[in-house]
Every structure is written in C-alpha cells, then in structure tokens.
Write a protein that holds these residues in place. Structure first.
Motif, mmCIF file in Angstrom:
data_model
loop_
_atom_site.group_PDB
_atom_site.id
_atom_site.type_symbol
_atom_site.label_atom_id
_atom_site.label_comp_id
_atom_site.label_asym_id
_atom_site.label_seq_id
_atom_site.Cartn_x
_atom_site.Cartn_y
_atom_site.Cartn_z
ATOM 1 N N LEU A 145 0.835 -1.204 0.000
ATOM 2 C CA LEU A 145 0.000 0.000 0.000
ATOM 3 C C LEU A 145 0.871 1.255 0.000
ATOM 4 O O LEU A 145 0.606 2.210 -0.739
ATOM 5 C CB LEU A 145 -0.932 -0.006 1.221
ATOM 6 N N ALA A 146 1.897 1.248 0.828
ATOM 7 C CA ALA A 146 2.802 2.401 0.895
ATOM 8 C C ALA A 146 3.454 2.656 -0.464
ATOM 9 O O ALA A 146 3.602 3.803 -0.901
ATOM 10 C CB ALA A 146 3.857 2.192 1.969
ATOM 11 N N GLU A 147 3.823 1.584 -1.161
ATOM 12 C CA GLU A 147 4.416 1.731 -2.495
ATOM 13 C C GLU A 147 3.425 2.342 -3.480
ATOM 14 O O GLU A 147 3.787 3.203 -4.292
ATOM 15 C CB GLU A 147 4.895 0.359 -3.001
ATOM 16 N N LEU A 148 2.161 1.913 -3.399
ATOM 17 C CA LEU A 148 1.122 2.477 -4.266
ATOM 18 C C LEU A 148 0.976 3.978 -4.035
ATOM 19 O O LEU A 148 1.001 4.776 -4.979
ATOM 20 C CB LEU A 148 -0.216 1.779 -4.004
ATOM 21 N N TYR A 149 0.853 4.368 -2.770
ATOM 22 C CA TYR A 149 0.649 5.795 -2.468
ATOM 23 C C TYR A 149 1.880 6.621 -2.837
ATOM 24 O O TYR A 149 1.753 7.754 -3.307
ATOM 25 C CB TYR A 149 0.268 5.976 -0.990
ATOM 26 N N GLY A 150 3.052 6.060 -2.638
ATOM 27 C CA GLY A 150 4.271 6.761 -3.020
ATOM 28 C C GLY A 150 4.358 6.986 -4.515
ATOM 29 O O GLY A 150 4.885 7.999 -4.986
ATOM 30 N N GLU A 151 3.804 6.035 -5.285
ATOM 31 C CA GLU A 151 3.843 6.138 -6.745
ATOM 32 C C GLU A 151 2.795 7.122 -7.267
ATOM 33 O O GLU A 151 3.028 7.859 -8.219
ATOM 34 C CB GLU A 151 3.614 4.749 -7.363
ATOM 35 N N VAL A 152 1.617 7.148 -6.636
ATOM 36 C CA VAL A 152 0.518 7.985 -7.124
ATOM 37 C C VAL A 152 0.675 9.441 -6.681
ATOM 38 O O VAL A 152 0.421 10.361 -7.462
ATOM 39 C CB VAL A 152 -0.842 7.423 -6.640
ATOM 40 N N PHE A 153 1.099 9.655 -5.429
ATOM 41 C CA PHE A 153 1.148 11.020 -4.883
ATOM 42 C C PHE A 153 2.580 11.461 -4.603
ATOM 43 O O PHE A 153 3.271 10.845 -3.801
ATOM 44 C CB PHE A 153 0.348 11.100 -3.576
#
Length: 284
Positions: A145-153
């Motif tokens: 999840l942290a990787e997803l948010y780091g990539e999107v925002f």
C-alpha cells in the motif's frame, strides 16, 4: 522538513475540553470535538495559532453553536451530516493570512462541480474487469500500500508512503480495500472509522494511472460501504480534491451529497488545495 505530520491531543482547561489535531504539515489546527465555553476555546485557539505559526483553524462545531463561532469571526464552510451519532458537525473555519484565505481556483471548481452534477446519479457502473481481484487488506499489505501511495502522490497530507504509518492505521481499525492485478496492488481506498461517533471517512483513494480506465474506485467504495453498514456505521463521508473531476464524479454517482468546500485545506501535489465535502447516509 517537518518530520511530525500531526499530533492529536486531548486538551483540558477549566472552561472547556477539546479533542485537537495539531496539523503541522498543513499548518492548521483542527478541533474534532469540544465541550464547554466557545469563547474560552477561541482565546486558546488564537494563542496556539501564534505559537505554532498556523494559518487556519477548522472546528467541527455542534449545530447549536454555529452562531457563537460566527460571532467570533469564523465562517461556515460545510456540513458533515449525521457525524455525531446522527447529529451534524458544522465545519467552521478561520484564516490568519490572506494567502491561505483566498482560493485562486474557486470559480474553476464551481464549474467542475456543475459538470459533475450533470452526470446521471446512480449510473450503472462498468463491470469489474477480468484479471483483477478485489479484497479487504490486512497488515501484510502495509508495504505494498505504501508503495502504491508513493507512486501515485508526490505530495500528500499524511505519510502514506511510509509502511510503518500504514501498518499503524490498519492496526488501529482503518479499513483498506484493494484491487490487485498480476499480484500487485493497483488501486486502493480506506475508511477511517470513528467508533465513538459512528461515522467513517472514505479517503486515501489512489489508482495507478494505467489502470484508471476501469472505474475501479466505484467498486472499492461499494465494498467499503458494505463493510461500514455491517458495522452499523451509517454516516459515510469524503473530502475530495475540488479540482478532481474523477473523484467528485465517483461520489456524486454513488449517491453522496455535496455539502460544502474547505478552502486551501491541505497540501496535495504542489499546493494547498480546496476540498469538497461529500456525505452519504448508508442507512437509507
């Protein structure tokens, strides 16, 4: 850079008590609940604003206190209907710099909202795509999840790109729902549950750019609403970027009602952004 994004404090003074959030990252002080004298609370707030170099205060006011806050120079920015176990929370705000008060995108956001409101409500959504799967997240998903948010925002109001922070959220009762493609989380949303007042904020909505054409967010919101309903939580709300047609459209088409706009509310991407309030009664 400020390493502590925010701190929650229970403040107890002779004339009032307050549940506060010192939001250093967004340079604001938020009052999530209070009892006692509004006048004494206002004096304390102004002192804390000066001490911490804040430039916005947002108060979730009881409906009956709205006039008291207006008398103190606060302005109405919206409503979280049925927030306090069925009673509304009124967003009363005060600004301490002209720059924080004035939104240069307000009329653009009005026009965007008009476009959203022309969409069919309750529109049939696209079927869930093949080769994708939807499920509730657990503690093992914190890193992904942290990787997803780091990539999107690039910039976000809370440290969602930090696996330890996400893990703490899951452990403290925040519900995450995810969509996977080829064993990778490509879209997610959360419901931040307030078990005291039986409400939940649908937030942390993110989809990788090359997976946005499938309408995944509507399916995530559907699942989170079912989870909330099963927990007898009927007040669901969200605060969506006022410049995002897609996210406002999701909530409008899912039956959420527009309840106001919070000016220059939080830092997202490269600037302070206005945020639209959307509220839904899941019991009806």
């Amino acid at each position: 850079m400020q390493t502590t994004y925010y701190e929650n404090h229970k403040v107890q003074q002779p004339h009032f008590t307050a549940d506060t959030c010192f939001d250093y990252y967004n340079e604001r002080l938020r009052i999530d609940d209070y009892r006692g004298s509004v006048n004494h609370l206002v004096i304390w707030l102004e002192e804390e604003v000066i001490k911490n170099n804040f430039n916005k205060v947002i108060v979730k006011s009881r409906y009956e206190d709205t006039a008291l806050w207006i008398q103190q120079g606060y302005i109405y920015e919206g409503e979280f209907t049925k927030y306090f176990n069925g009673a509304p929370a009124i967003a009363m705000c005060k600004y301490f710099t002209n720059e924080r008060r004035n939104s240069q995108y307000w009329l653009d956001e009005d026009n965007l909202l008009k476009g959203v409101m022309k969409l069919p409500q309750g529109a049939s959504q696209s079927p869930f795509p093949e080769k994708y799967s939807l499920r509730m997240a657990d503690v093992q998903d914190a890193k992904s999840l942290a990787e997803l948010y780091g990539e999107v925002f690039e910039v976000y109001p809370t440290p969602m790109d930090n696996p330890e922070y996400v893990l703490k959220m899951i452990q403290s009762g925040t519900l995450f729902c995810v969509v996977e493609h080829e064993k990778k989380i490509v879209s997610a949303a959360s419901a931040d549950v307030n078990s005291t007042y039986h409400n939940a904020e649908i937030t942390d909505c993110a989809t990788l750019s090359n997976h946005r054409k499938f309408g995944l967010m509507k399916h995530l919101v559907d699942q989170l609403e079912k989870e909330l309903f099963n927990r007898s939580i009927y007040c669901s709300y969200s605060i969506a970027r006022a410049l995002s047609f897609g996210m406002n459209a999701v909530f409008y088409q899912k039956g959420y009602v527009y309840k106001g706009r919070l000016a220059n509310n939080c830092k997202i991407f490269d600037k302070y952004e206005d945020m639209n309030i959307w509220v839904k009664d899941l019991s009806s």
